[in-house]
Design an enzyme around this catalytic site. Structure first.
Site, short mmCIF file in Angstrom:
data_model
loop_
_atom_site.label_atom_id
_atom_site.label_comp_id
_atom_site.label_asym_id
_atom_site.label_seq_id
_atom_site.Cartn_x
_atom_site.Cartn_y
_atom_site.Cartn_z
CB ILE A 125 19.00 -16.26 -3.50
CG1 ILE A 125 20.03 -16.01 -4.60
CG2 ILE A 125 17.77 -15.36 -3.71
CD1 ILE A 125 19.56 -16.33 -5.99
CB CYS B 215 21.36 -22.40 3.44
SG CYS B 215 22.10 -20.89 2.78
#
Length: 285
Positions: free
Chosen positions: A185, A215
């Site tokens: 996200i 990430c």
């Protein structure tokens, strides 16, 4: 909050180029800010592409110079491509904006989606997204002779998993029984309206993640519904389930402005300026 509508932009052979989707996001964002449309979630697949949020370090990008699209969302570098369901919820939130609460709602919808397919997922403190938890370190198998009690990713600041083969590849985290991210996200909030969103790994080729530090996380990997279940899962199967749970979670949400701490003089405490005083808010991927 208006009822969330879904727009399916393109999948498979009709996968949507990242720049085209980004332009579409801006278009819908402007319309939502002007109250010309209701809250809208764009759903799609992308052709293979690496995208980097504003906090991405050079040491996390592909070593071979593969192009990366730099974007205005929060978070770091990730990959999008076939077999991954991408959702861009473009929603108007009350001010001061509570970015964390919005991220938690997206996580909850994806946790419920995974559960419906029989995959248990959760949140990991300090790391956004939806995670499949690994085994305790002492119970993990030794992979390729690697002793995880002395994992160099945790102790050697110069260690680079991109250079060290399958023992450290993010795509092999399931074999190592490590924590692995099923859905990433990364969002941006501008003028009180959200952009960007989530990427749920349904049945992608996860080796694309091995060329980057996904990430920015070196001590965990990536997962997919298909790999966790040991069977093929299609985007077509997952689409209506994601829509159902997003709609339910957003309908259940009681939206309220983020609370602002006040100092004794009645002003905002340091670091808590109202969102109206800032151009954007961002959350990590």
């Amino acid at each position: 909050m208006s009822e969330l509508r879904f727009v399916r932009l393109g999948f498979g052979a009709d996968a949507v180029d990242y720049q085209v989707a980004w332009d579409k996001q801006r278009e819908v964002h402007a319309a939502r800010f002007a109250d010309e449309v209701e809250d809208t979630c764009l759903l799609l697949e992308h052709p293979p592409v690496y995208t980097a949020g504003r906090r991405t370090a050079e040491s996390e990008r592909p070593l071979d110079g593969t192009p990366v699209v730099d974007v205005d969302r929060g978070g770091k570098i990730t990959w999008h491509g076939p077999g991954q369901l991408v959702g861009y919820p473009i929603m108007k939130l009350p001010r001061p904006v509570d970015v964390v609460a919005h991220v938690r709602r997206l996580e909850e919808a994806l946790i419920r989606t995974a559960a419906e397919f029989g995959v248990a997922t959760t949140r990991v403190e300090g790391r956004s997204g939806v995670w499949v938890l690994g085994d305790p370190v002492e119970q993990r198998p030794q992979f390729g002779g690697l002793s995880l009690d002395f994992d160099p990713r945790l102790h050697d600041e110069e260690f680079d998993p991109r250079l060290n083969g399958p023992e450290y590849a993010p795509s092999n985290a399931g074999q190592r029984r490590e924590d692995r991210k099923l859905a990433a996200i990364g969002i941006r909030v501008a003028k009180g309206v959200t952009m960007h969103g989530f990427a749920l790994n349904v049945n992608p080729d996860n080796t694309w993640f091995d060329r980057i530090i996904p990430c920015g996380i070196r001590d965990a990997g990536v997962a997919s519904l298909a790999n966790e279940l040991g069977r093929d899962v299609t985007i077509e199967e997952v689409l209506p389930v994601v829509e159902k749970h997003l709609r339910e979670v957003m309908a259940e949400a009681v939206l309220k402005p983020r609370e602002i701490e006040r100092d004794s003089a009645g002003g905002s405490a340091p670091g808590t300026a109202p969102a109206a005083e800032r151009a954007t808010e961002r959350a990590s991927a």
